[in-house]
Design a protein around this motif. Structure first.
Motif, short mmCIF file in Angstrom:
data_model
loop_
_atom_site.label_atom_id
_atom_site.label_comp_id
_atom_site.label_asym_id
_atom_site.label_seq_id
_atom_site.Cartn_x
_atom_site.Cartn_y
_atom_site.Cartn_z
N ASP A 1 -14.83 -25.38 -17.28
CA ASP A 1 -14.69 -24.38 -18.33
C ASP A 1 -15.79 -23.32 -18.29
N PHE A 2 -15.94 -22.65 -17.14
CA PHE A 2 -16.91 -21.56 -17.04
C PHE A 2 -16.51 -20.47 -18.02
N SER A 3 -17.49 -19.96 -18.75
CA SER A 3 -17.19 -18.93 -19.74
C SER A 3 -17.87 -17.60 -19.45
N GLU A 4 -18.84 -17.60 -18.55
CA GLU A 4 -19.56 -16.37 -18.24
C GLU A 4 -19.79 -16.27 -16.74
N ALA A 5 -20.07 -15.08 -16.26
CA ALA A 5 -20.31 -14.86 -14.84
C ALA A 5 -21.49 -15.69 -14.34
N LYS A 6 -22.48 -15.89 -15.18
CA LYS A 6 -23.66 -16.66 -14.75
C LYS A 6 -23.29 -18.12 -14.46
N ASP A 7 -22.25 -18.62 -15.13
CA ASP A 7 -21.79 -19.99 -14.84
C ASP A 7 -21.31 -20.07 -13.39
N PHE A 8 -20.57 -19.04 -12.95
CA PHE A 8 -20.12 -18.99 -11.56
C PHE A 8 -21.31 -18.89 -10.61
N GLU A 9 -22.24 -18.02 -10.94
CA GLU A 9 -23.41 -17.81 -10.09
C GLU A 9 -24.21 -19.10 -9.91
N MET B 1 -12.49 -36.63 -8.59
CA MET B 1 -11.89 -36.90 -7.27
C MET B 1 -11.37 -35.60 -6.65
N VAL B 2 -10.73 -34.78 -7.46
CA VAL B 2 -10.21 -33.50 -6.98
C VAL B 2 -11.38 -32.60 -6.55
N MET B 3 -12.41 -32.55 -7.38
CA MET B 3 -13.59 -31.74 -7.05
C MET B 3 -14.19 -32.18 -5.72
N ASP B 4 -14.35 -33.47 -5.55
CA ASP B 4 -14.93 -34.00 -4.32
C ASP B 4 -14.08 -33.64 -3.11
N GLY B 5 -12.77 -33.79 -3.24
CA GLY B 5 -11.86 -33.46 -2.14
C GLY B 5 -11.89 -31.98 -1.80
N LEU B 6 -11.87 -31.13 -2.81
CA LEU B 6 -11.91 -29.69 -2.56
C LEU B 6 -13.25 -29.24 -1.98
N ARG B 7 -14.32 -29.90 -2.38
CA ARG B 7 -15.64 -29.55 -1.86
C ARG B 7 -15.66 -29.70 -0.34
N HIS B 8 -14.95 -30.72 0.17
CA HIS B 8 -14.89 -30.95 1.61
C HIS B 8 -13.82 -30.11 2.30
N LEU B 9 -12.90 -29.56 1.53
CA LEU B 9 -11.79 -28.81 2.10
C LEU B 9 -12.08 -27.31 2.21
N ASP B 10 -12.55 -26.71 1.11
CA ASP B 10 -12.75 -25.26 1.09
C ASP B 10 -13.67 -24.90 -0.08
N SER B 11 -14.78 -24.22 0.21
CA SER B 11 -15.77 -23.92 -0.83
C SER B 11 -15.22 -23.00 -1.92
N VAL B 12 -14.38 -22.04 -1.57
CA VAL B 12 -13.83 -21.13 -2.57
C VAL B 12 -12.85 -21.87 -3.48
N ALA B 13 -11.99 -22.69 -2.90
CA ALA B 13 -11.05 -23.50 -3.71
C ALA B 13 -11.83 -24.43 -4.62
N TYR B 14 -12.92 -24.98 -4.12
CA TYR B 14 -13.78 -25.86 -4.91
C TYR B 14 -14.34 -25.12 -6.13
N ILE B 15 -14.83 -23.91 -5.93
CA ILE B 15 -15.39 -23.12 -7.03
C ILE B 15 -14.29 -22.71 -8.00
N ARG B 16 -13.12 -22.35 -7.48
CA ARG B 16 -11.99 -21.98 -8.36
C ARG B 16 -11.62 -23.15 -9.28
N PHE B 17 -11.46 -24.32 -8.69
CA PHE B 17 -11.09 -25.50 -9.49
C PHE B 17 -12.19 -25.80 -10.50
N ALA B 18 -13.43 -25.77 -10.06
CA ALA B 18 -14.56 -26.08 -10.94
C ALA B 18 -14.63 -25.11 -12.11
N SER B 19 -14.27 -23.85 -11.88
CA SER B 19 -14.36 -22.86 -12.96
C SER B 19 -13.43 -23.20 -14.11
N VAL B 20 -12.29 -23.79 -13.80
CA VAL B 20 -11.35 -24.20 -14.84
C VAL B 20 -11.73 -25.58 -15.37
N TYR B 21 -12.00 -26.51 -14.46
CA TYR B 21 -12.30 -27.89 -14.83
C TYR B 21 -13.56 -27.97 -15.69
#
Length: 158
Positions: free
Chosen positions: A138-146, A116-136
């Motif tokens: 559990d991105f471990s490498e730069a390629k996960d972000f890419e 629900m948080v991911m969906d809301g952030l996706r519509h609010l701000d793309s950078v905030a969405y990626i920041r939250f997703a990186s923790v939620y």
């Protein structure tokens, strides 16, 4: 209401007004003990909801009460320094809380709240969405972000 400064049990309400999104009442209070002023928010709670957290690495499943403040903290961190109005963040959190409380179940998986948080952030701000997703997620490498960022369409782009 207990004073957050001196722990005195009594305070006097000096001003009350609805929040911008009309989901809460904002109260300005003054401690009768030390005279300090502080703000409280009164919100409707439809039901007590238990969050079910899946165990990791052999841990048992945990259950704990739903806490709006945890969502507020996570969303605020994701939106930090993004120039997003506090009112829009409050609306997002209130919307998620409403979904959780009106879902009809007394228990909800933490993963569902995260989505629900991911969906809301996706519509609010793309950078905030990626920041939250990186923790939620559990991105471990730069390629996960890419890889994740390549699937994100900028909210303001169209």
């Amino acid at each position: 209401m207990r004073c957050p400064f001196c722990a005195h049990d009594d305070s006097q309400v000096k001003d009350s007004r609805p929040t911008e999104d009309n989901t809460a009442i904002r109260r300005r209070r003054q401690c009768e003990g030390c005279g300090a002023r502080f703000t409280t928010f009164e919100r409707v709670q439809l039901r007590d909801v238990i969050v079910v957290k899946a165990g990791q690495d052999g841990e048992a499943v945990r259950r704990e009460p739903f806490e709006r403040a945890k969502i507020e903290q996570s969303v605020a961190l994701a939106c930090r320094k993004r120039g997003i109005e506090q009112e829009r963040i409050d609306q997002l959190v209130s919307g998620i809380q409403r979904q959780v409380e009106t879902a009809g179940d007394n228990e909800i998986p933490s993963a569902r709240i995260g989505e629900m948080v991911m969906d809301g952030l996706r519509h609010l701000d793309s950078v905030a969405y990626i920041r939250f997703a990186s923790v939620y997620r559990d991105f471990s490498e730069a390629k996960d972000f890419e890889e994740f960022a390549s699937t994100v369409r900028d909210v303001g782009a169209g």
